[in-house]
Scaffold this motif. Structure first.
Motif, mmCIF file in Angstrom:
data_model
loop_
_atom_site.group_PDB
_atom_site.id
_atom_site.type_symbol
_atom_site.label_atom_id
_atom_site.label_comp_id
_atom_site.label_asym_id
_atom_site.label_seq_id
_atom_site.Cartn_x
_atom_site.Cartn_y
_atom_site.Cartn_z
ATOM 1 N N ASP A 45 95.458 7.122 27.915
ATOM 2 C CA ASP A 45 96.277 8.349 27.586
ATOM 3 C C ASP A 45 97.260 8.007 28.846
ATOM 4 O O ASP A 45 96.959 7.476 30.070
ATOM 5 N N ASN A 53 101.039 8.473 22.067
ATOM 6 C CA ASN A 53 99.742 8.991 21.522
ATOM 7 C C ASN A 53 98.640 8.653 22.443
ATOM 8 O O ASN A 53 98.520 7.676 23.048
ATOM 9 N N GLN A 55 94.732 7.663 22.763
ATOM 10 C CA GLN A 55 93.709 6.986 21.907
ATOM 11 C C GLN A 55 92.451 6.898 22.587
ATOM 12 O O GLN A 55 92.411 6.832 23.954
ATOM 13 N N GLU A 64 92.902 8.210 17.186
ATOM 14 C CA GLU A 64 94.275 8.462 17.689
ATOM 15 C C GLU A 64 94.753 9.975 17.571
ATOM 16 O O GLU A 64 94.566 10.443 16.721
ATOM 17 N N GLU A 66 97.828 12.435 17.973
ATOM 18 C CA GLU A 66 99.291 12.782 18.113
ATOM 19 C C GLU A 66 99.522 13.924 19.127
ATOM 20 O O GLU A 66 98.957 15.004 18.691
ATOM 21 N N LYS A 86 91.319 5.591 12.899
ATOM 22 C CA LYS A 86 92.059 4.095 12.470
ATOM 23 C C LYS A 86 91.336 3.754 10.962
ATOM 24 O O LYS A 86 91.943 3.636 10.089
#
Length: 128
Positions: A45, A53, A55, A64, A66, A86
């Motif tokens: 981050d 974003n 992860q 992930e 937002e 993902k």
């Protein structure tokens, strides 16, 4: 003269090679993929960049999130994080306790955030 020029070019090539190797070694995306392969927890981050974003990897599953900025009582903070996966096949073997652990880790970094798990992760919270 040509020998000196050749030595300078070799020195520049070695410096460029060392620089490239250091950049490769310090790449956070590479660390994320290594943690995924080793089934470890890794959080990637940029806390000062709200547009980037977040992860993270846990037990070989890449998530992930937002980030959305909003207002709190004192300042503008990240107030909402939408977490997706993902590849949904990587969720195999994750339990509700694992998701609570991930939630806790996110809240450590973003204490004002409301975490919203997207499909298919949210189905685990609904089921009893």
């Amino acid at each position: 003269m040509i020998v000196i020029l050749f030595r300078i070019l070799i020195f520049i090539a070695l410096a460029l090679l060392i620089y490239t190797w250091v950049q490769y070694y310090r790449n956070p995306q590479r660390r994320l993929l290594i943690a995924k392969a080793e089934h470890k927890f890794y959080f990637l981050d940029e806390p000062n960049n709200s547009k980037k974003n977040v992860q993270f990897v846990y037990k070989g599953c890449l998530f992930e999130g937002e980030k959305y900025v909003g207002t709190t009582e004192d300042a503008f903070e990240v107030v909402n994080i939408h977490v997706t996966v993902k590849d949904s096949l990587e969720l195999r073997g994750l339990t509700r306790d694992d998701l609570y652990f991930l939630e806790k880790e996110i809240l450590i970094r973003y204490p004002y955030a409301d975490i919203e798990w997207k499909h298919p992760i949210n189905k685990l919270f609904i089921m009893d």
